[in-house]
Each structure stands twice: as C-alpha cells, then as structure tokens.
Scaffold this active site. Structure first.
Site, mmCIF file in Angstrom:
data_model
loop_
_atom_site.group_PDB
_atom_site.id
_atom_site.type_symbol
_atom_site.label_atom_id
_atom_site.label_comp_id
_atom_site.label_asym_id
_atom_site.label_seq_id
_atom_site.Cartn_x
_atom_site.Cartn_y
_atom_site.Cartn_z
ATOM 1 N N ARG A 146 78.577 36.935 87.494
ATOM 2 C CA ARG A 146 78.774 38.081 88.391
ATOM 3 C C ARG A 146 80.209 38.539 88.251
ATOM 4 O O ARG A 146 81.070 37.786 87.772
ATOM 5 C CB ARG A 146 78.470 37.696 89.847
ATOM 6 C CG ARG A 146 79.413 36.650 90.388
ATOM 7 C CD ARG A 146 79.011 36.132 91.772
ATOM 8 N NE ARG A 146 79.978 35.172 92.252
ATOM 9 C CZ ARG A 146 79.682 34.057 92.900
ATOM 10 N NH1 ARG A 146 78.433 33.743 93.150
ATOM 11 N NH2 ARG A 146 80.630 33.257 93.315
ATOM 12 N N GLY B 222 6.084 48.932 105.697
ATOM 13 C CA GLY B 222 4.626 48.934 105.588
ATOM 14 C C GLY B 222 4.056 47.993 106.643
ATOM 15 O O GLY B 222 4.669 46.982 106.972
ATOM 16 N N GLU C 108 1.560 52.125 104.419
ATOM 17 C CA GLU C 108 2.964 52.538 104.415
ATOM 18 C C GLU C 108 3.232 53.429 105.622
ATOM 19 O O GLU C 108 2.335 54.132 106.102
ATOM 20 C CB GLU C 108 3.282 53.284 103.119
ATOM 21 C CG GLU C 108 3.303 52.391 101.899
ATOM 22 C CD GLU C 108 4.276 51.225 102.052
ATOM 23 O OE1 GLU C 108 5.486 51.466 102.124
ATOM 24 O OE2 GLU C 108 3.813 50.062 102.117
ATOM 25 N N GLY D 81 14.848 50.273 91.299
ATOM 26 C CA GLY D 81 14.978 51.492 92.109
ATOM 27 C C GLY D 81 16.413 51.989 92.224
ATOM 28 O O GLY D 81 17.369 51.252 91.990
ATOM 29 N N ASN E 210 60.902 39.216 84.139
ATOM 30 C CA ASN E 210 59.982 38.692 83.122
ATOM 31 C C ASN E 210 59.522 39.738 82.128
ATOM 32 O O ASN E 210 58.917 39.418 81.130
ATOM 33 C CB ASN E 210 58.761 38.057 83.803
ATOM 34 C CG ASN E 210 58.038 39.025 84.715
ATOM 35 O OD1 ASN E 210 58.634 39.957 85.255
ATOM 36 N ND2 ASN E 210 56.755 38.813 84.891
ATOM 37 N N ARG F 213 18.433 56.149 99.649
ATOM 38 C CA ARG F 213 18.880 56.192 101.039
ATOM 39 C C ARG F 213 20.300 55.647 101.222
ATOM 40 O O ARG F 213 20.924 55.836 102.251
ATOM 41 C CB ARG F 213 17.884 55.426 101.932
ATOM 42 C CG ARG F 213 16.568 56.160 102.093
ATOM 43 C CD ARG F 213 15.463 55.253 102.596
ATOM 44 N NE ARG F 213 14.890 54.429 101.540
ATOM 45 C CZ ARG F 213 13.892 53.567 101.716
ATOM 46 N NH1 ARG F 213 13.371 53.407 102.923
ATOM 47 N NH2 ARG F 213 13.420 52.864 100.705
ATOM 48 N N LYS G 267 53.429 35.070 90.388
ATOM 49 C CA LYS G 267 52.377 35.408 89.425
ATOM 50 C C LYS G 267 52.515 34.509 88.212
ATOM 51 O O LYS G 267 53.602 34.409 87.656
ATOM 52 C CB LYS G 267 52.507 36.872 88.993
ATOM 53 C CG LYS G 267 51.373 37.332 88.118
ATOM 54 C CD LYS G 267 51.806 38.240 86.978
ATOM 55 C CE LYS G 267 52.546 37.498 85.904
ATOM 56 N NZ LYS G 267 52.870 38.308 84.733
HETATM 57 C C1 UD1 Z 1 8.529 48.349 100.285
HETATM 58 C C2 UD1 Z 1 7.048 48.292 100.622
HETATM 59 C C3 UD1 Z 1 6.870 48.233 102.135
HETATM 60 C C4 UD1 Z 1 7.640 47.061 102.703
HETATM 61 C C5 UD1 Z 1 9.104 47.107 102.273
HETATM 62 C C6 UD1 Z 1 9.815 45.852 102.673
HETATM 63 C C7 UD1 Z 1 5.967 49.564 98.822
HETATM 64 C C8 UD1 Z 1 5.263 50.813 98.475
HETATM 65 N N1 UD1 Z 1 6.392 49.463 100.084
HETATM 66 O O1 UD1 Z 1 9.035 49.567 100.791
HETATM 67 O O2 UD1 Z 1 5.511 48.078 102.459
HETATM 68 O O3 UD1 Z 1 7.553 47.055 104.109
HETATM 69 O O4 UD1 Z 1 9.194 47.220 100.846
HETATM 70 O O5 UD1 Z 1 11.178 45.896 102.367
HETATM 71 O O6 UD1 Z 1 6.094 48.698 97.995
HETATM 72 N N2 UD1 Z 1 11.513 49.200 92.828
HETATM 73 C C9 UD1 Z 1 11.334 49.078 91.470
HETATM 74 N N3 UD1 Z 1 10.683 50.066 90.788
HETATM 75 C C10 UD1 Z 1 10.173 51.159 91.404
HETATM 76 C C11 UD1 Z 1 10.335 51.273 92.810
HETATM 77 C C12 UD1 Z 1 10.995 50.286 93.493
HETATM 78 O O7 UD1 Z 1 11.774 48.096 90.862
HETATM 79 O O8 UD1 Z 1 9.589 51.996 90.721
HETATM 80 C C13 UD1 Z 1 12.220 48.140 93.547
HETATM 81 C C14 UD1 Z 1 13.421 48.624 94.354
HETATM 82 O O9 UD1 Z 1 14.599 48.591 93.573
HETATM 83 C C15 UD1 Z 1 13.480 47.635 95.496
HETATM 84 C C16 UD1 Z 1 12.029 47.178 95.656
HETATM 85 O O10 UD1 Z 1 11.354 47.560 94.490
HETATM 86 O O11 UD1 Z 1 14.300 46.529 95.171
HETATM 87 C C17 UD1 Z 1 11.361 47.801 96.872
HETATM 88 O O12 UD1 Z 1 11.403 49.208 96.748
HETATM 89 P P1 UD1 Z 1 11.838 50.132 97.947
HETATM 90 O O13 UD1 Z 1 11.844 51.529 97.473
HETATM 91 O O14 UD1 Z 1 13.043 49.603 98.606
HETATM 92 O O15 UD1 Z 1 10.561 49.933 98.894
HETATM 93 P P2 UD1 Z 1 10.517 50.127 100.455
HETATM 94 O O16 UD1 Z 1 10.501 51.577 100.766
HETATM 95 O O17 UD1 Z 1 11.536 49.299 101.109
HETATM 96 CA CA CA Z 2 13.375 48.210 100.428
#
Ligand code: UD1
Ligand code: CA
Length: 497
Positions: free
Chosen positions: A477, A174, A191, A45, A423, A49, A388
């Site tokens: 000197r 969630g 969610e 991801g 140096n 945020r 250093k």
């Molecule tokens: C997610 C959960 C939520 C939970 C929360 C806990 C889902 C839909 N929701 O929400 O229920 O309470 O975690 O922290 O799963 N990522 C990918 N590929 C993607 C999307 C996300 O690898 O396509 C990875 C992100 O980099 C991250 C992790 O998955 O490390 C979680 O994704 P994030 O978007 O943070 O989910 P939350 O909104 O926190």
């Molecule tokens: Ca998260």
C-alpha cells in the site's frame, strides 16, 4: 430411498383365480409366472387452463415437476423399464426433463383425448397383461394406492377398475355412476360437461387412474367415439364400452381424496404444493426435526434433515439439500442443493446454493455461499461475505464484508473485513491460495493467481500481486504521509470574506 414397494403379494393366487375364469385362449401369463404389469402416465396434454407456455406436467409442486412425482410413485411399484409416459405437447422438453429416470416414452403427436393417448400406446403395451393408467398432472398419488388399486382389480377379476374419491366440491371432475350404490360395479363415467343435473350432484369423482386388462382394453378401444362436447376420445367412456362388451367394470374408492387432486389451474397447483409441503414438514417433525411455524417454511420433497435440527420460521430448504443433526437454521435463510454437517448454525438471511458446510461451522447473518463453496469444520463465514468455488479450511474465519472466489484457504486462517480475491482478469479465472495460519489484514485485495504462505501476514489495505513467502509480512500500500497543520490552514482559507 430404494424402489422396494411390493404390490404383488398374493399375485399368483389372484392370477390363478383370474386364469380359471378366462377361456382357454386367454393371453394371461401361465400361473407360475407373475403377470406383466405396465404403468402408463398420460402426459401429452397442453394444460390450456394453466395459461402457460410450459407444458402442464412440467409445472412444479413440492419443488419438482408434477410428472417427476408421478414417476417416483410408479417406480416404487414396477421397474422404470415397464413405465411409459405418453408425451405430445412440447414432447422433447418433457422427455429431457425426466429422461434420467430411465422410463420409456410414447409419442402422441396429436392430442385427441385420454382415450386416444391409450390408443397410440397399444404397440408398447401389447406384451403386458395389465396396465395401470396414471395422470401426469395428479402428483400426490402414492405407491400404496397404486398397489391397492392393482390388487383390487386382480381380486375382482375385472376388465377395468377405476380409482374414485368423494369430493365435497366435485365440479369439473368426471362422476362415477355405479350400477347400485352398495356394489363396486360401475355403469358409466360421465364428464362434467355431459352430466345431467342429477349426475352433477354425485360427489364420487373419477380420479383419472385406472387398471385395465390389456387384451380386453385393446379388443374394445376401437369402440370409443368422439361424440362429446370436446370431440375427443375419452378414456372414461371405456367404462360403458367394456360393460357393454360383457366385461366387469368396478371402482375402488380411496379415503385419501387429496391423492387424486389434479393440477388443472394455478389455483389447484398451489393447493397441491401447499399440501405437499405441509406433509413434508409433518414427516420431518415426526422424524425429530423441530419446525417452528411450518406453514411459513418451504421444504422440497427430496430434502433430508436429521433429528434435533431446528428450523425457524420463513426458511426455504430446497432441491437435494441434506442437513445433519443438531443444526439451527434461522429465519429467512434459503438453502438449495447443499450439504450441511452436524451442529451448524446458519444465522438469519443466509443464501446457500450447491455448497458444503462441515460440522460446527457458523454462517451469517447474510452470508452468500455460491456453488462450489466448501466450508470446513468449525469455520466462520460472517455477514455480507460472498463465497464461490472455495475451500475454507478447518477453523478459518471470514467474518465481515468479503468476497472469496476460486480460493484454496487452509486451516486456522483469519481473513480480515473487506478482503477481496481478485479472481477474474476479464478473460480467465485464477486461484488464490492461502496457506494454514495466514492472517489477511482488513481491506486487502489478493490479485490471483497468488499464494500467501503458511503463517504469513498481509498488512491491512494491501494489494497483493506477488506470492508472499511462508512466515513473511507483505505490505502493498502507499506510504502514509503526514502534513502538519494542513487541515487548520484549509479551514482558515475557506472562511467567508
Ligand atoms: C380427466 C377425466 C375426468 C377425471 C379427471 C381427474 C377424461 C375425459 N376425463 O379429466 O373424468 O375426473 O381427469 O383428474 O379423461 N392427456 C394426454 N393426451 C390427451 C389428453 C390428455 O396425454 O390427448 C393427459 C393430460 O396431459 C393429463 C391427463 O391426460 O395429464 C388428463 O387430461 P386432462 O385434460 O387433465 O383431463 P381432465 O379434464 O382433468
Ligand atoms: Ca386433469
């Protein structure tokens, strides 16, 4: 620390139990072979945020990237060859930041949700019986909790087990909807954006960590849909999907809710960082280190400090620093990736980076030890001294206002105030060698390459451009000139007319 955490006690018993329940065509391992367990870390991801150019999982807490913490916990449960990080946003940056850990990577080039992340990993995961899913942005998970979650899953013979925690402030997470409050069975995960007012009041949150039985996961993952406010495939929806398919979906709640905190915002990131550092201080104190006012000290996770060392307020000890016993680190010092022997005194305001300091040495106040500084036993490096890539021998002293770079300095050498090793000639760096017992008078410049022989003296304010033989005196000197009465005449000539 070695990767010795053992999750599989009782594993064969659990496997036999699980196999009994399964139909004959089960893909589970034969009962005398331990099941294959993979760990997947979702790290593809963007981290919208955080409002950052940098991928979320590379943001740091406790002095290292979030993802590195999760990998460290995972590698105490299974070997790196069974760990798969799902990367996507800035994949190459993420890969190279943690490549040294030896884990595998799966590319999710388009990030279409946590469910989609698992879909793209299907090929990599098909040889396994179970997969533990972790989140790359939740770095406080411990190997013990991963193991407990896995063992619970095996005991419960479930298709999916999720890790939950009770949060006083569950907004954003969630929520876990249980089939009945006293049982472990889960109806669904909702969610935040899709939750009803009543569901929003549920304090039990989904941590985003799960265990799945691999065949059941991939037999049903195609049933996920994108009909939700983000039009993404939610892994959370697998709870309802698997339940509908007749699989057991259960929840294991951890008492330690801080373990599951995710760093979605800078505020959460700093909260996690603070928790990690306080935990680190507490652990060091339990091991015999005195830390005054720990809330003001910043000590990275991988730092090692031996008993009876005292850390004063407002100290930072970072990276892979190791400090032996009986040292005192006074306030406002910042020490990174350095090794400090026993009974060393680091006075106030010192900065050390990639330096080695032998036992009983004294530094500061305000010494700056740059990379490659190697300070000998009982040596003194004083205020406003910068070093250093030098070796300063046993008992040698450079007490005031000095620059020592690219120098080999023997034992028992006295470096006077204001000494400078020249140096750099504008193109190359050259070495200054000062042999044992030499005495360098104050305000001397040593133009490298140059050697001062054993026991030799350099007169104060000398500019030394040629080697000084053993036991010689070098003075470089201008001769002093005396003009009798000159000042008096000058004053007289300046009198107003
Ligand atoms: C997610 C959960 C939520 C939970 C929360 C806990 C889902 C839909 N929701 O929400 O229920 O309470 O975690 O922290 O799963 N990522 C990918 N590929 C993607 C999307 C996300 O690898 O396509 C990875 C992100 O980099 C991250 C992790 O998955 O490390 C979680 O994704 P994030 O978007 O943070 O989910 P939350 O909104 O926190
Ligand atoms: Ca998260």
């Amino acid at each position: 620390m070695t990767s010795t955490f053992c999750w599989d006690q009782g594993i064969l018993r659990r496997m036999r139990k699980a196999a009994k329940r399964k139909s004959p065509e089960t893909t589970l391992a034969p009962s005398n072979v331990p099941p294959r367990v993979a760990i997947v870390i979702m790290a593809a991801g963007k981290g919208t945020r955080l409002k950052s150019q940098m991928p979320k999982v590379l943001h740091e807490a406790g002095g290292k990237p979030l993802l590195a913490h999760v990998i460290a916990a995972a590698t105490r449960v299974v070997p790196p060859s069974d760990i798969f990080a799902i990367i996507g946003h800035e994949a190459e940056k993420v890969r190279s930041a943690v490549a040294g850990t030896g884990i595998n990577f799966v590319l999710q080039s388009e990030q279409r949700g946590t469910g989609h992340a698992l879909m793209v990993a299907q090929g990599a995961l098909s040889p396994y019986n179970y997969v533990v899913v972790l989140s790359g942005d939740a770095p406080q998970i411990t190997p013990q909790t991963i193991a407990r979650l896995l063992n619970f899953h095996l005991d419960e013979q479930a298709g999916m087990t999720l890790l939950s925690a009770d949060f006083a402030e569950p907004t954003g997470y969630g929520r876990v909807v249980r089939t009945n409050p006293s049982g472990a069975e889960v109806k669904e995960i909702v969610e935040e954006k899709s939750a009803s007012a009543a569901q929003k009041r549920i304090k039990e949150i989904n941590s985003g960590f799960y265990v799945f039985a691999v065949p059941e996961l991939f037999a049903n993952i195609g049933r996920l849909s994108t009909s939700n406010p983000h039009t993404e495939y939610y892994l959370t929806d697998m709870a309802a999907v698997l339940r509908k398919a007749g699989e057991r979906v259960v929840v294991y709640k951890t008492e330690n809710s801080s373990e599951v905190l995710g760093a979605n915002t800078r505020g959460e990131l700093s909260q996690i960082d603070e928790q990690m550092r306080i935990r680190k201080c507490r652990q060091l104190m339990a091991d015999g280190v005195t830390i005054f006012y720990p809330a003001t000290c910043v000590i990275d996770n991988d730092v090692e400090i031996a008993a009876d060392t005292v850390i004063e307020p407002f100290v930072q000890i970072l990276g892979k620093t190791r400090i032996a016993e009986g040292c005192r680190i006074r306030s406002y010092s910042v020490i990174r990736d350095s090794q400090i022997g026993a009974n060393v005194l680091v006075r106030n305001g010192c900065i050390l980076e990639d330096a080695r300091v032998a036992s009983n040495a004294v530094l500061g106040p305000y010494s700056h030890l740059r990379p490659g500084s190697d300070i000998g036993e009982g040596a003194h490096v004083g205020n406003f001294v910068e070093t250093k890539k030098i070796k300063l021998g046993k008992g040698s002293k450079a007490s005031h206002l000095t620059y020592l770079g690219d120098a080999e300095i023997g034992a028992g050498v006295n470096i006077g105030a204001g000494t400078i090793t020249c140096n750099y000639d504008g193109v190359n760096k050259h070495t200054t060698t000062i042999e044992d017992g030499a005495f360098i008078g104050s305000d001397s410049t040593l133009v490298a390459p140059v050697r001062v022989g054993k026991g030799a003296y350099v007169g104060a304010a000398s500019c030394i451009t040629r080697d000084v033989p053993v036991d010689a005196l070098a003075i470089g000197r201008a001769q002093q000139v005396i003009k009798e009465g000159w000042a008096k005449e000058k004053r007289a000539s300046r009198k107003p007319k």
